[in-house]
Design a protein around this motif. Structure first.
Motif, PDB file in Angstrom:
ATOM      1  N   ASP A  28      -7.721 -12.215   3.117  1.00 45.53           N
ATOM      2  CA  ASP A  28      -7.718 -10.780   3.416  1.00 45.53           C
ATOM      3  C   ASP A  28      -6.791 -10.030   2.468  1.00 45.53           C
ATOM      4  O   ASP A  28      -7.139  -8.949   1.968  1.00 45.53           O
ATOM      5  CB  ASP A  28      -7.298 -10.535   4.868  1.00 45.53           C
ATOM      6  CG  ASP A  28      -8.326 -11.038   5.868  1.00 45.53           C
ATOM      7  OD1 ASP A  28      -9.479 -11.324   5.467  1.00 45.53           O
ATOM      8  OD2 ASP A  28      -7.969 -11.153   7.066  1.00 45.53           O
ATOM      9  N   ALA A  29      -5.623 -10.603   2.214  1.00 43.15           N
ATOM     10  CA  ALA A  29      -4.673  -9.965   1.301  1.00 43.15           C
ATOM     11  C   ALA A  29      -5.233  -9.922  -0.118  1.00 43.15           C
ATOM     12  O   ALA A  29      -5.080  -8.915  -0.827  1.00 43.15           O
ATOM     13  CB  ALA A  29      -3.337 -10.709   1.326  1.00 43.15           C
ATOM     14  N   GLU A  30      -5.900 -10.981  -0.541  1.00 42.75           N
ATOM     15  CA  GLU A  30      -6.501 -10.998  -1.881  1.00 42.75           C
ATOM     16  C   GLU A  30      -7.607  -9.952  -1.995  1.00 42.75           C
ATOM     17  O   GLU A  30      -7.726  -9.277  -3.011  1.00 42.75           O
ATOM     18  CB  GLU A  30      -7.042 -12.391  -2.197  1.00 42.75           C
ATOM     19  CG  GLU A  30      -5.951 -13.419  -2.427  1.00 42.75           C
ATOM     20  CD  GLU A  30      -6.468 -14.843  -2.521  1.00 42.75           C
ATOM     21  OE1 GLU A  30      -7.655 -15.087  -2.201  1.00 42.75           O
ATOM     22  OE2 GLU A  30      -5.672 -15.723  -2.900  1.00 42.75           O
ATOM     23  N   ILE A  34      -7.708  -6.912  -4.662  1.00 50.67           N
ATOM     24  CA  ILE A  34      -8.828  -6.745  -5.583  1.00 50.67           C
ATOM     25  C   ILE A  34      -9.474  -5.371  -5.427  1.00 50.67           C
ATOM     26  O   ILE A  34      -9.867  -4.737  -6.410  1.00 50.67           O
ATOM     27  CB  ILE A  34      -9.868  -7.865  -5.365  1.00 50.67           C
ATOM     28  CG1 ILE A  34      -9.299  -9.195  -5.850  1.00 50.67           C
ATOM     29  CG2 ILE A  34     -11.188  -7.558  -6.059  1.00 50.67           C
ATOM     30  CD1 ILE A  34     -10.136 -10.404  -5.449  1.00 50.67           C
ATOM     31  N   SER A  35      -9.563  -4.873  -4.207  1.00 53.06           N
ATOM     32  CA  SER A  35     -10.245  -3.607  -3.964  1.00 53.06           C
ATOM     33  C   SER A  35      -9.343  -2.389  -4.163  1.00 53.06           C
ATOM     34  O   SER A  35      -9.830  -1.258  -4.093  1.00 53.06           O
ATOM     35  CB  SER A  35     -10.830  -3.597  -2.551  1.00 53.06           C
ATOM     36  OG  SER A  35      -9.802  -3.635  -1.585  1.00 53.06           O
ATOM     37  N   ALA A  36      -8.060  -2.595  -4.407  1.00 51.63           N
ATOM     38  CA  ALA A  36      -7.135  -1.471  -4.590  1.00 51.63           C
ATOM     39  C   ALA A  36      -7.414  -0.760  -5.913  1.00 51.63           C
ATOM     40  O   ALA A  36      -7.895  -1.361  -6.879  1.00 51.63           O
ATOM     41  CB  ALA A  36      -5.687  -1.966  -4.559  1.00 51.63           C
ATOM     42  N   GLU A  37      -7.118   0.533  -5.933  1.00 55.77           N
ATOM     43  CA  GLU A  37      -7.278   1.300  -7.163  1.00 55.77           C
ATOM     44  C   GLU A  37      -6.246   0.849  -8.192  1.00 55.77           C
ATOM     45  O   GLU A  37      -5.136   0.462  -7.847  1.00 55.77           O
ATOM     46  CB  GLU A  37      -7.081   2.787  -6.882  1.00 55.77           C
ATOM     47  CG  GLU A  37      -8.166   3.393  -6.039  1.00 55.77           C
ATOM     48  CD  GLU A  37      -7.950   4.881  -5.835  1.00 55.77           C
ATOM     49  OE1 GLU A  37      -7.279   5.516  -6.675  1.00 55.77           O
ATOM     50  OE2 GLU A  37      -8.457   5.395  -4.834  1.00 55.77           O
ATOM     51  N   GLU A  38      -6.646   0.935  -9.449  1.00 57.83           N
ATOM     52  CA  GLU A  38      -5.728   0.586 -10.526  1.00 57.83           C
ATOM     53  C   GLU A  38      -4.645   1.659 -10.626  1.00 57.83           C
ATOM     54  O   GLU A  38      -4.941   2.853 -10.542  1.00 57.83           O
ATOM     55  CB  GLU A  38      -6.476   0.501 -11.859  1.00 57.83           C
ATOM     56  CG  GLU A  38      -7.429  -0.670 -11.945  1.00 57.83           C
ATOM     57  CD  GLU A  38      -6.697  -2.005 -12.011  1.00 57.83           C
ATOM     58  OE1 GLU A  38      -5.634  -2.072 -12.666  1.00 57.83           O
ATOM     59  OE2 GLU A  38      -7.186  -2.952 -11.403  1.00 57.83           O
ATOM     60  N   PRO A  39      -3.398   1.277 -10.809  1.00 56.70           N
ATOM     61  CA  PRO A  39      -2.341   2.282 -10.951  1.00 56.70           C
ATOM     62  C   PRO A  39      -2.449   2.989 -12.305  1.00 56.70           C
ATOM     63  O   PRO A  39      -2.969   2.434 -13.278  1.00 56.70           O
ATOM     64  CB  PRO A  39      -1.049   1.455 -10.873  1.00 56.70           C
ATOM     65  CG  PRO A  39      -1.461   0.098 -11.328  1.00 56.70           C
ATOM     66  CD  PRO A  39      -2.886  -0.086 -10.883  1.00 56.70           C
TER      67      PRO A  39
END
Length: 60
Positions: A28-30, A34-39
């Protein structure tokens, strides 16, 4: 006398359940990572952001 086979199975099943819970949490954490926006990345000139010392001179 204690039923050691039963004790072993109870402990074994509890450990496999705990491992499965930890593996699911890791997955779930991975997925969140992976789905987070790029900074937004940018290059910063550190000399611009150095605070002056008490005498007003730039800190090196």
């Amino acid at each position: 006398m204690a039923d050691y086979q039963k004790l072993y199975y109870v402990l074994f099943h509890a450990m496999t359940d705990a491992i499965a819970i930890l593996q699911k949490a890791q997955q779930d954490a991975e997925e969140l990572y992976i789905s987070a926006e790029e900074p937004e990345l940018r290059v910063v000139d550190m000399l611009e952001y150095q605070k002056p010392d008490d005498a007003g001179r730039p800190v090196k």
